[in-house]
Design a protein around this motif. Structure first.
Motif, PDB file in Angstrom:
ATOM      1  N   MET B   1       0.847  -1.190   0.000  1.00 27.94           N
ATOM      2  CA  MET B   1       0.000   0.000   0.000  1.00 27.94           C
ATOM      3  C   MET B   1       0.887   1.246   0.000  1.00 27.94           C
ATOM      4  O   MET B   1       1.841   1.345   0.740  1.00 27.94           O
ATOM      5  N   HIS B  23      -8.871   5.925  -0.581  1.00 29.33           N
ATOM      6  CA  HIS B  23      -9.315   4.533  -0.758  1.00 29.33           C
ATOM      7  C   HIS B  23      -8.925   3.682   0.446  1.00 29.33           C
ATOM      8  O   HIS B  23      -8.026   2.853   0.365  1.00 29.33           O
ATOM      9  N   PRO B  24      -9.571   3.877   1.588  1.00 28.96           N
ATOM     10  CA  PRO B  24      -9.164   3.129   2.783  1.00 28.96           C
ATOM     11  C   PRO B  24      -9.646   1.683   2.758  1.00 28.96           C
ATOM     12  O   PRO B  24     -10.771   1.398   2.349  1.00 28.96           O
ATOM     13  N   THR B  25      -8.771   0.775   3.199  1.00 23.84           N
ATOM     14  CA  THR B  25      -9.222  -0.597   3.445  1.00 23.84           C
ATOM     15  C   THR B  25      -9.880  -0.624   4.822  1.00 23.84           C
ATOM     16  O   THR B  25      -9.768   0.337   5.583  1.00 23.84           O
ATOM     17  N   ASP B  26     -10.527  -1.741   5.147  1.00 21.35           N
ATOM     18  CA  ASP B  26     -11.133  -1.870   6.470  1.00 21.35           C
ATOM     19  C   ASP B  26     -10.064  -1.732   7.552  1.00 21.35           C
ATOM     20  O   ASP B  26     -10.302  -1.126   8.595  1.00 21.35           O
ATOM     21  N   SER B  27      -8.868  -2.292   7.300  1.00 17.84           N
ATOM     22  CA  SER B  27      -7.835  -2.207   8.332  1.00 17.84           C
ATOM     23  C   SER B  27      -7.283  -0.789   8.460  1.00 17.84           C
ATOM     24  O   SER B  27      -6.860  -0.392   9.542  1.00 17.84           O
ATOM     25  N   ASP B  61     -19.853   2.849   3.668  1.00 21.49           N
ATOM     26  CA  ASP B  61     -20.800   1.731   3.786  1.00 21.49           C
ATOM     27  C   ASP B  61     -21.060   1.448   5.263  1.00 21.49           C
ATOM     28  O   ASP B  61     -20.654   2.222   6.131  1.00 21.49           O
ATOM     29  N   PHE B  63     -19.960  -0.749   7.435  1.00 19.49           N
ATOM     30  CA  PHE B  63     -18.787  -0.967   8.296  1.00 19.49           C
ATOM     31  C   PHE B  63     -18.146   0.371   8.659  1.00 19.49           C
ATOM     32  O   PHE B  63     -17.847   0.660   9.820  1.00 19.49           O
ATOM     33  N   PHE B  64     -17.967   1.188   7.625  1.00 17.27           N
ATOM     34  CA  PHE B  64     -17.338   2.487   7.782  1.00 17.27           C
ATOM     35  C   PHE B  64     -18.169   3.367   8.738  1.00 17.27           C
ATOM     36  O   PHE B  64     -17.636   3.987   9.663  1.00 17.27           O
ATOM     37  N   ARG B  66     -20.260   2.439  11.011  1.00 13.87           N
ATOM     38  CA  ARG B  66     -20.169   1.900  12.364  1.00 13.87           C
ATOM     39  C   ARG B  66     -18.854   2.320  13.029  1.00 13.87           C
ATOM     40  O   ARG B  66     -18.825   2.683  14.213  1.00 13.87           O
TER      41      ARG B  66
END
Lengths: 136, 123
Positions: B1, B23-27, B61, B63-64, B66
Protein backbone atom coordinates in the motif's frame (compact mmCIF):
# COMPACT_ATOMS: atom_id res chain seq x y z
CA UNK A 1 -24.18 5.39 -23.52
CA UNK A 2 -22.15 4.57 -26.61
CA UNK A 3 -20.86 1.13 -25.74
CA UNK A 4 -23.20 -0.80 -23.44
CA UNK A 5 -21.29 -4.06 -23.67
CA UNK A 6 -18.85 -3.98 -20.80
CA UNK A 7 -17.90 -7.07 -18.88
CA UNK A 8 -15.20 -8.12 -16.47
CA UNK A 9 -14.33 -10.04 -13.35
CA UNK A 10 -12.24 -9.68 -10.21
CA UNK A 11 -11.16 -12.17 -7.53
CA UNK A 12 -11.93 -11.18 -3.97
CA UNK A 13 -9.46 -12.66 -1.50
CA UNK A 14 -8.37 -9.94 0.92
CA UNK A 15 -9.55 -6.57 2.19
CA UNK A 16 -7.41 -4.84 -0.47
CA UNK A 17 -9.69 -6.46 -3.03
CA UNK A 18 -12.70 -4.68 -1.50
CA UNK A 19 -10.94 -1.40 -2.35
CA UNK A 20 -10.12 -2.64 -5.88
CA UNK A 21 -13.75 -3.72 -6.35
CA UNK A 22 -14.97 -0.25 -5.33
CA UNK A 23 -12.48 1.55 -7.61
CA UNK A 24 -13.19 -0.70 -10.60
CA UNK A 25 -16.96 -0.43 -10.34
CA UNK A 26 -16.81 3.34 -9.69
CA UNK A 27 -14.86 3.81 -12.92
CA UNK A 28 -17.12 1.44 -14.89
CA UNK A 29 -20.36 3.02 -13.60
CA UNK A 30 -19.05 6.49 -14.34
CA UNK A 31 -17.97 5.42 -17.87
CA UNK A 32 -21.44 3.98 -18.46
CA UNK A 33 -22.96 7.38 -17.72
CA UNK A 34 -24.30 6.96 -14.18
CA UNK A 35 -24.40 10.20 -12.16
CA UNK A 36 -22.44 10.69 -8.95
CA UNK A 37 -25.32 9.69 -6.64
CA UNK A 38 -26.21 6.48 -8.48
CA UNK A 39 -22.52 5.67 -8.82
CA UNK A 40 -22.14 6.10 -5.04
CA UNK A 41 -25.17 3.84 -4.45
CA UNK A 42 -23.72 1.13 -6.71
CA UNK A 43 -20.21 1.38 -5.21
CA UNK A 44 -21.60 1.26 -1.66
CA UNK A 45 -23.58 -1.90 -2.47
CA UNK A 46 -20.42 -3.39 -4.05
CA UNK A 47 -18.43 -2.57 -0.91
CA UNK A 48 -20.98 -4.36 1.30
CA UNK A 49 -21.13 -7.49 -0.89
CA UNK A 50 -17.38 -7.70 -1.52
CA UNK A 51 -16.85 -7.45 2.25
CA UNK A 52 -19.39 -10.20 2.86
CA UNK A 53 -17.34 -12.50 0.60
CA UNK A 54 -14.11 -11.55 2.42
CA UNK A 55 -15.66 -12.00 5.90
CA UNK A 56 -17.88 -15.02 5.47
CA UNK A 57 -16.53 -17.03 2.52
CA UNK A 58 -12.84 -16.03 2.56
CA UNK A 59 -12.70 -15.74 -1.21
CA UNK A 60 -14.94 -15.42 -4.23
CA UNK A 61 -15.49 -13.60 -7.48
CA UNK A 62 -17.17 -10.38 -8.60
CA UNK A 63 -18.32 -10.26 -12.23
CA UNK A 64 -20.03 -7.38 -14.02
CA UNK A 65 -21.74 -6.77 -17.33
CA UNK A 66 -24.42 -4.71 -18.99
CA UNK A 67 -27.60 -6.22 -20.41
CA UNK A 68 -30.88 -4.89 -21.70
CA UNK A 69 -34.22 -5.20 -19.99
CA UNK A 70 -36.35 -4.40 -23.04
CA UNK A 71 -35.02 -1.03 -24.13
CA UNK A 72 -33.57 -0.26 -20.74
CA UNK A 73 -29.86 -0.89 -20.12
CA UNK A 74 -29.03 -2.55 -16.80
CA UNK A 75 -25.63 -2.59 -15.12
CA UNK A 76 -25.43 -5.97 -13.41
CA UNK A 77 -22.87 -7.15 -10.84
CA UNK A 78 -22.68 -10.73 -9.60
CA UNK A 79 -20.96 -11.88 -6.38
CA UNK A 80 -20.18 -15.54 -6.24
CA UNK A 81 -18.58 -17.64 -3.50
CA UNK A 82 -18.24 -21.24 -2.35
CA UNK A 83 -18.52 -20.30 1.30
CA UNK A 84 -20.81 -21.73 3.98
CA UNK A 85 -23.98 -20.28 2.44
CA UNK A 86 -26.81 -18.69 4.38
CA UNK A 87 -29.08 -20.67 6.69
CA UNK A 88 -31.90 -18.23 7.23
CA UNK A 89 -32.33 -15.98 4.18
CA UNK A 90 -35.19 -13.94 5.65
CA UNK A 91 -33.15 -13.14 8.72
CA UNK A 92 -30.09 -12.25 6.62
CA UNK A 93 -32.19 -9.74 4.67
CA UNK A 94 -33.51 -8.02 7.81
CA UNK A 95 -31.54 -4.95 8.89
CA UNK A 96 -29.26 -5.64 11.83
CA UNK A 97 -30.34 -9.26 12.17
CA UNK A 98 -27.45 -11.17 10.67
CA UNK A 99 -25.43 -13.35 13.03
CA UNK A 100 -21.69 -13.01 12.49
CA UNK A 101 -19.79 -9.97 13.83
CA UNK A 102 -23.03 -8.25 14.78
CA UNK A 103 -22.97 -6.32 11.51
CA UNK A 104 -25.85 -7.48 9.38
CA UNK A 105 -26.25 -4.42 7.19
CA UNK A 106 -24.59 -5.78 4.07
CA UNK A 107 -27.36 -7.66 2.28
CA UNK A 108 -30.31 -5.44 3.24
CA UNK A 109 -28.19 -2.36 2.52
CA UNK A 110 -27.23 -3.56 -0.96
CA UNK A 111 -30.87 -4.40 -1.67
CA UNK A 112 -32.06 -0.91 -0.66
CA UNK A 113 -29.50 0.85 -2.84
CA UNK A 114 -30.09 -1.13 -6.06
CA UNK A 115 -32.99 -1.57 -8.51
CA UNK A 116 -32.55 -5.33 -8.81
CA UNK A 117 -31.44 -7.79 -6.13
CA UNK A 118 -31.33 -11.57 -6.27
CA UNK A 119 -29.93 -13.98 -3.68
CA UNK A 120 -29.27 -17.65 -4.29
CA UNK A 121 -27.81 -19.66 -1.45
CA UNK A 122 -28.09 -22.83 0.54
CA UNK A 123 -26.12 -24.11 3.52
CA UNK A 124 -22.82 -25.60 2.33
CA UNK A 125 -23.41 -24.66 -1.29
CA UNK A 126 -22.10 -21.09 -1.40
CA UNK A 127 -23.84 -17.84 -2.17
CA UNK A 128 -24.57 -15.88 -5.34
CA UNK A 129 -25.85 -12.31 -5.06
CA UNK A 130 -26.83 -10.46 -8.24
CA UNK A 131 -27.51 -6.72 -8.13
CA UNK A 132 -28.58 -4.42 -10.97
CA UNK A 133 -29.07 -0.69 -11.55
CA UNK A 134 -31.06 0.78 -14.43
CA UNK A 135 -29.32 3.34 -16.54
CA UNK A 136 -32.04 5.95 -17.06
CA UNK B 1 0.00 0.00 0.00
CA UNK B 2 1.39 3.42 -0.90
CA UNK B 3 2.18 6.01 1.77
CA UNK B 4 -0.62 8.35 0.72
CA UNK B 5 -3.16 5.62 1.49
CA UNK B 6 -2.28 5.71 5.18
CA UNK B 7 -4.45 7.50 7.71
CA UNK B 8 -2.95 10.58 9.35
CA UNK B 9 -3.44 12.54 12.57
CA UNK B 10 -2.20 16.15 12.86
CA UNK B 11 -2.25 18.54 15.79
CA UNK B 12 -3.70 21.97 15.07
CA UNK B 13 -3.90 24.04 18.24
CA UNK B 14 -5.95 22.11 20.78
CA UNK B 15 -7.53 19.88 18.15
CA UNK B 16 -6.41 16.70 16.45
CA UNK B 17 -7.28 16.48 12.75
CA UNK B 18 -7.68 12.85 11.69
CA UNK B 19 -7.95 12.21 7.97
CA UNK B 20 -8.71 9.12 5.97
CA UNK B 21 -7.11 8.49 2.59
CA UNK B 22 -9.20 8.33 -0.59
CA UNK B 23 -9.31 4.53 -0.76
CA UNK B 24 -9.16 3.13 2.78
CA UNK B 25 -9.22 -0.60 3.44
CA UNK B 26 -11.13 -1.87 6.47
CA UNK B 27 -7.83 -2.21 8.33
CA UNK B 28 -6.88 1.40 7.46
CA UNK B 29 -10.07 2.53 9.18
CA UNK B 30 -9.33 0.41 12.29
CA UNK B 31 -5.76 1.74 12.26
CA UNK B 32 -6.98 5.36 12.27
CA UNK B 33 -9.22 4.59 15.26
CA UNK B 34 -6.23 3.29 17.25
CA UNK B 35 -4.05 6.19 16.10
CA UNK B 36 -6.61 8.76 17.30
CA UNK B 37 -7.07 7.12 20.70
CA UNK B 38 -3.35 6.78 21.34
CA UNK B 39 -2.76 10.44 20.38
CA UNK B 40 -5.51 11.64 22.77
CA UNK B 41 -3.96 9.54 25.54
CA UNK B 42 -0.56 11.22 25.13
CA UNK B 43 -0.56 13.75 27.94
CA UNK B 44 1.52 16.32 26.06
CA UNK B 45 -1.07 16.41 23.25
CA UNK B 46 -3.77 17.95 25.48
CA UNK B 47 -6.43 17.62 22.79
CA UNK B 48 -9.85 19.18 23.43
CA UNK B 49 -11.36 17.70 20.33
CA UNK B 50 -10.88 15.49 17.31
CA UNK B 51 -11.90 16.44 13.78
CA UNK B 52 -12.71 13.29 11.80
CA UNK B 53 -12.16 14.33 8.20
CA UNK B 54 -13.75 12.02 5.62
CA UNK B 55 -13.55 14.58 2.79
CA UNK B 56 -11.29 12.38 0.65
CA UNK B 57 -13.49 9.31 1.03
CA UNK B 58 -15.93 8.48 -1.76
CA UNK B 59 -17.85 5.58 -0.20
CA UNK B 60 -19.27 5.16 3.29
CA UNK B 61 -20.80 1.73 3.79
CA UNK B 62 -22.19 0.12 6.95
CA UNK B 63 -18.79 -0.97 8.30
CA UNK B 64 -17.34 2.49 7.78
CA UNK B 65 -20.37 4.21 9.35
CA UNK B 66 -20.17 1.90 12.36
CA UNK B 67 -16.46 2.70 12.80
CA UNK B 68 -17.16 6.46 12.62
CA UNK B 69 -19.84 6.22 15.33
CA UNK B 70 -17.65 3.94 17.48
CA UNK B 71 -14.62 6.20 17.15
CA UNK B 72 -16.69 9.27 18.07
CA UNK B 73 -18.00 7.48 21.17
CA UNK B 74 -14.49 6.45 22.21
CA UNK B 75 -13.18 10.00 21.74
CA UNK B 76 -16.01 11.24 23.99
CA UNK B 77 -15.26 8.59 26.60
CA UNK B 78 -11.70 9.84 26.73
CA UNK B 79 -12.95 13.37 27.39
CA UNK B 80 -12.49 15.01 23.99
CA UNK B 81 -15.09 16.31 21.50
CA UNK B 82 -15.45 14.51 18.15
CA UNK B 83 -16.61 16.47 15.09
CA UNK B 84 -17.14 14.83 11.70
CA UNK B 85 -16.37 16.87 8.56
CA UNK B 86 -16.24 16.27 4.82
CA UNK B 87 -19.47 14.32 4.28
CA UNK B 88 -20.23 14.78 0.57
CA UNK B 89 -23.79 15.04 -0.81
CA UNK B 90 -23.54 11.57 -2.38
CA UNK B 91 -22.41 10.05 0.93
CA UNK B 92 -25.15 11.88 2.86
CA UNK B 93 -27.77 10.44 0.46
CA UNK B 94 -26.37 6.90 0.58
CA UNK B 95 -25.98 6.81 4.36
CA UNK B 96 -29.56 8.06 4.78
CA UNK B 97 -30.94 5.52 2.29
CA UNK B 98 -29.09 2.73 4.05
CA UNK B 99 -30.69 3.84 7.31
CA UNK B 100 -27.25 4.09 8.95
CA UNK B 101 -27.34 6.13 12.09
CA UNK B 102 -24.71 8.84 12.43
CA UNK B 103 -27.28 10.86 14.40
CA UNK B 104 -25.30 11.26 17.60
CA UNK B 105 -22.13 12.45 15.91
CA UNK B 106 -21.57 16.21 15.74
CA UNK B 107 -20.83 17.38 12.18
CA UNK B 108 -19.44 20.53 10.58
CA UNK B 109 -19.16 21.74 6.98
CA UNK B 110 -15.41 22.21 7.04
CA UNK B 111 -12.32 21.91 9.21
CA UNK B 112 -12.40 25.61 10.24
CA UNK B 113 -15.98 25.29 11.48
CA UNK B 114 -15.11 22.04 13.26
CA UNK B 115 -12.17 23.64 15.08
CA UNK B 116 -14.40 26.61 16.02
CA UNK B 117 -16.97 24.17 17.45
CA UNK B 118 -14.26 22.45 19.49
CA UNK B 119 -13.13 25.83 20.87
CA UNK B 120 -16.74 26.72 21.71
CA UNK B 121 -17.18 23.41 23.59
CA UNK B 122 -14.13 24.22 25.63
CA UNK B 123 -15.06 27.77 26.67
Amino acid sequence: MTDPDVAGSLSIDGDDDIVTARMTIRQTASDLGFGITDTTRIVTAVSELARNIHLYAGSGTMRWRTRRDGERPVFEIIFDDDGPGIDDIEKALESGQSSANGMGQGLPGAKKLMDEFDLETSPGAGTTVTIGKYLQ
Amino acid sequence: MSADQRPSVMEVGDALIASLPEHPTDSTISELQELILSRIARTDADADGVVLDVGAVQTVDSFFARMIVETAKMVELMGAHPVLVGVSPAIAITVTELGLDLGEVETALGTDQAVAKIRAFDS
